[in-house]
Design an enzyme around this catalytic site. Structure first.
Site, mmCIF file in Angstrom:
data_model
loop_
_atom_site.group_PDB
_atom_site.id
_atom_site.type_symbol
_atom_site.label_atom_id
_atom_site.label_comp_id
_atom_site.label_asym_id
_atom_site.label_seq_id
_atom_site.Cartn_x
_atom_site.Cartn_y
_atom_site.Cartn_z
ATOM 1 N N CYS A 56 58.560 13.775 52.481
ATOM 2 C CA CYS A 56 57.589 14.345 53.382
ATOM 3 C C CYS A 56 57.149 15.602 53.154
ATOM 4 O O CYS A 56 58.033 16.399 52.542
ATOM 5 C CB CYS A 56 57.873 13.985 55.058
ATOM 6 S SG CYS A 56 58.468 12.542 55.333
ATOM 7 N N GLY A 106 53.993 13.187 49.743
ATOM 8 C CA GLY A 106 53.680 11.856 50.597
ATOM 9 C C GLY A 106 52.268 11.500 50.787
ATOM 10 O O GLY A 106 51.564 12.240 50.941
ATOM 11 N N TYR A 156 61.602 17.973 40.124
ATOM 12 C CA TYR A 156 60.623 16.940 40.351
ATOM 13 C C TYR A 156 59.533 17.225 41.610
ATOM 14 O O TYR A 156 58.230 17.011 41.555
ATOM 15 C CB TYR A 156 61.179 15.517 40.324
ATOM 16 C CG TYR A 156 59.852 14.493 40.645
ATOM 17 C CD1 TYR A 156 59.058 14.035 39.705
ATOM 18 C CD2 TYR A 156 59.783 14.097 41.863
ATOM 19 C CE1 TYR A 156 58.058 13.190 39.949
ATOM 20 C CE2 TYR A 156 58.784 13.329 42.282
ATOM 21 C CZ TYR A 156 57.662 12.645 41.350
ATOM 22 O OH TYR A 156 56.967 11.949 41.510
HETATM 23 P P1 AMP Z 1 60.961 5.403 36.718
HETATM 24 O O1 AMP Z 1 59.956 4.922 36.017
HETATM 25 O O2 AMP Z 1 61.707 4.531 37.752
HETATM 26 O O3 AMP Z 1 62.215 5.809 35.715
HETATM 27 O O4 AMP Z 1 60.774 6.807 37.455
HETATM 28 C C1 AMP Z 1 60.765 7.999 36.718
HETATM 29 C C2 AMP Z 1 59.429 8.732 36.981
HETATM 30 O O5 AMP Z 1 59.267 8.807 38.333
HETATM 31 C C3 AMP Z 1 59.523 10.034 36.318
HETATM 32 O O6 AMP Z 1 58.352 10.114 35.533
HETATM 33 C C4 AMP Z 1 59.305 10.975 37.480
HETATM 34 O O7 AMP Z 1 58.356 12.035 36.835
HETATM 35 C C5 AMP Z 1 59.054 10.113 38.694
HETATM 36 N N1 AMP Z 1 59.910 10.371 39.748
HETATM 37 C C6 AMP Z 1 61.246 10.480 39.800
HETATM 38 N N2 AMP Z 1 61.809 10.640 40.778
HETATM 39 C C7 AMP Z 1 60.705 10.400 41.912
HETATM 40 C C8 AMP Z 1 60.674 10.213 43.174
HETATM 41 N N3 AMP Z 1 61.743 10.395 43.944
HETATM 42 N N4 AMP Z 1 59.376 9.718 43.957
HETATM 43 C C9 AMP Z 1 58.482 9.754 43.027
HETATM 44 N N5 AMP Z 1 58.439 9.739 41.557
HETATM 45 C C10 AMP Z 1 59.579 9.859 40.903
#
Ligand code: AMP
Length: 507
Positions: free
Chosen positions: A39, A65, A280
């Site tokens: 959030c 969020g 991130y």
């Molecule tokens: P994934 O496709 O599941 O490996 O997610 C990795 C991608 O999601 C990366 O490009 C990150 O920039 C993004 N990411 C990493 N952690 C989060 C998070 N907690 N919430 C949203 N996006 C995320």
């Protein structure tokens, strides 16, 4: 409109607080609840356009969020609230909505949560009529003993309106024996464990709090003398407010007509700010805990290039989150930086889409290869993190289809091996790619020629410290290390036995 007639400050009788708890507390009436959330929060005190400024602040915090947004404002007699599913732009686009939120004090919240729980009754700020008047709270973080506390409160007769951990704080304040709102809040927070940055609005106070470890950010700003609280400095920039300072870990800042008072009522703890905010989560134009997020990401990219150089023709970021890291990587390695993937900005964040199917599709909707830059080239792809691996697999496929000769993946964080229980929505551990595979296994899964992550010490060096102090880590890095600084009462026996994720999956 929520009427808030002033009420005498009558504390509940002590018998309410010591009611018989011998009832069986082993059954969890909320076993299906998912309390994780991620959030952004904002508060303003003493501005004629309180709600309009709050809406702008929330707009700047939208990256924290996207599933829901809400504002509660106090007009001197009544608390008025508007909460809606969706983004700030749609929730607050109608001028009548802002007009109805009259008053000089307001707080707001943007939220995203795990699947299934974003229903209107779970949209913050949460509001309640208490013995001393109305009270609204907006929370960023995640309480790690909320279930345990909730069970007790329910058995004492508290009626919960939502499945949010934040509501536990409201009930603890409501049932506190202390006479004033600040002491009741402190009393409540002395009972909760976990990560929290809060903004709280009573009839005459705006209060900001950070948990003793300072896991989530919260800053104090000033708009020509009008105090502002916000998760990040980008929310100050959007309204032209100046940054004053970070709220300190364990600090309560009480803002009233007479000025600002700071208290540090909690037992001191060693600061463990979330390092993933730099990797991130925070916006790159924010300055968090004294460091520019953008500059930190660039330095992580430089460390990554020093640690895992590869001969290549072009460095390509996975936009947008991989961009600063890729700039750092390219500068350090001397390999040209190019925007080889173009992002469509008119779709939400891939990760935020609530179902696996949509999330999968989202990656395709969101990115496209800039073919002429890729065909025949040895490509270094830079992203900030790998969670499930979904994004990486799709992006690599896209690079191959566009004719890349070699694809090397470089990740500007260590492998994400553990779930976060402190307010960043990560999947359960069994879904984390790095929890299931070693680096070689991940490389094969993603289908790249080479794969490397920045080391933990490299990440810490990028944050300006010589390396990770294993005895007393300078940050919370639990998602990379499994070293959880705050007890996870709801997830295991409270002793951090290492079986957290398994138990969390059942929670
Ligand atoms: P994934 O496709 O599941 O490996 O997610 C990795 C991608 O999601 C990366 O490009 C990150 O920039 C993004 N990411 C990493 N952690 C989060 C998070 N907690 N919430 C949203 N996006 C995320």
């Amino acid at each position: 409109m929520i009427p808030s007639p002033r009420k005498p400050d009558v504390p509940p009788s002590p018998s309410d607080l010591t009611s018989d708890l011998t009832t069986d507390l082993t059954t969890d009436p909320f076993a299906d609840d998912k309390l994780h959330e991620e959030c952004g929060i904002f508060g303003i005190f003493g501005h004629p356009d309180g709600a309009a400024h709050t809406a702008l602040g929330l707009h700047a915090l939208q990256h924290r969020g996207q599933e829901a947004a809400g504002i509660v404002a106090f007009d001197g007699r009544h608390f008025n609230a508007h909460r809606a599913l969706g983004q700030v732009g749609s929730a607050f686009s109608d001028p009548k909505v802002i007009e109805a939120l009259a008053g000089e004090a307001a707080i707001g919240h943007v939220r995203y949560a795990t699947t299934g729980e974003t229903i209107l009754r779970n949209v913050q700020p949460i509001f309640a009529e208490l013995a001393f008047g109305g009270l609204a709270i907006a929370h960023n973080g995640n309480l790690t003993n909320a279930r345990a506390l909730k069970r007790e409160l329910v058995h004492r007769g508290c009626i919960f309106q939502s499945t949010m951990d934040t509501e536990v704080i409201i009930h603890l304040i409501a049932t506190s024996r202390f006479p004033n709102v600040v002491d009741r809040l402190i009393d409540a927070l002395n009972q909760v464990e976990g990560a929290y940055s809060l903004v709280v609005l009573s009839e005459d106070r705006l209060i900001g709090v950070r948990d003793p470890y300072g896991v989530r950010p919260l800053v104090l700003g000033s708009l020509k003398g009008v105090p502002i609280l916000a998760s990040e400095t980008c929310a100050l920039d959007i309204i032209g407010a100046d940054f004053v300072r970070d709220i300190e870990p364990g600090e309560i800042v009480i803002i009233g007509k007479e000025g600002i008072v700071s208290r540090k009522p909690f037992p001191p703890a060693r600061k463990r700010f979330c390092i993933f905010e730099y990797v991130y989560f925070s916006r790159p134009d924010s300055v968090v805990e004294g460091s520019s997020v953008y500059a930190a990401r660039k330095r992580i990219g430089e460390e990554l290039a020093r640690e895992s150089h590869v001969a290549a023709d072009v460095v390509i970021p996975v936009p947008d989150s991989g961009v600063p890291g890729a700039i750092g990587y390219a500068a350090q390695s001397g390999i040209p930086f190019e925007l080889g993937i173009i992002r469509n900005h008119y779709v939400g964040r891939t990760f935020i889409q609530p179902t696996d199917q949509i999330r999968h599709l989202g990656v395709k909707l969101k990115h496209n290869a800039n073919r002429p830059l890729i065909a025949g080239k040895r490509v270094v792809l830079v992203d900030d993190s790998i969670v499930r691996g979904t994004t990486s697999v799709k992006i690599v496929e896209m690079m191959r289809e566009a004719g890349a000769r070699e694809v090397h993946m470089r990740i500007a964080s260590p492998p994400t091996t553990h779930s976060c229980f402190y307010g960043v929505d990560t999947p359960e551990r069994s879904k984390l790619l790095a929890a299931r595979h070693d680096i070689e296994g991940m490389r094969r899964f993603i289908g790249v020629d080479s794969l490397a992550f920045v080391s933990m010490n490299g990440l810490y060096r990028a944050m300006g410290v010589p390396g990770r102090d294993a005895e007393n880590p300078q940050f919370c890095d639990a998602c990379f290390s499994g070293d959880y600084p705050i007890r996870l009462v709801d997830y295991d026996d409270g002793n951090n036995t290492g079986q957290l994720s398994l138990l969390a999956e059942r929670a």
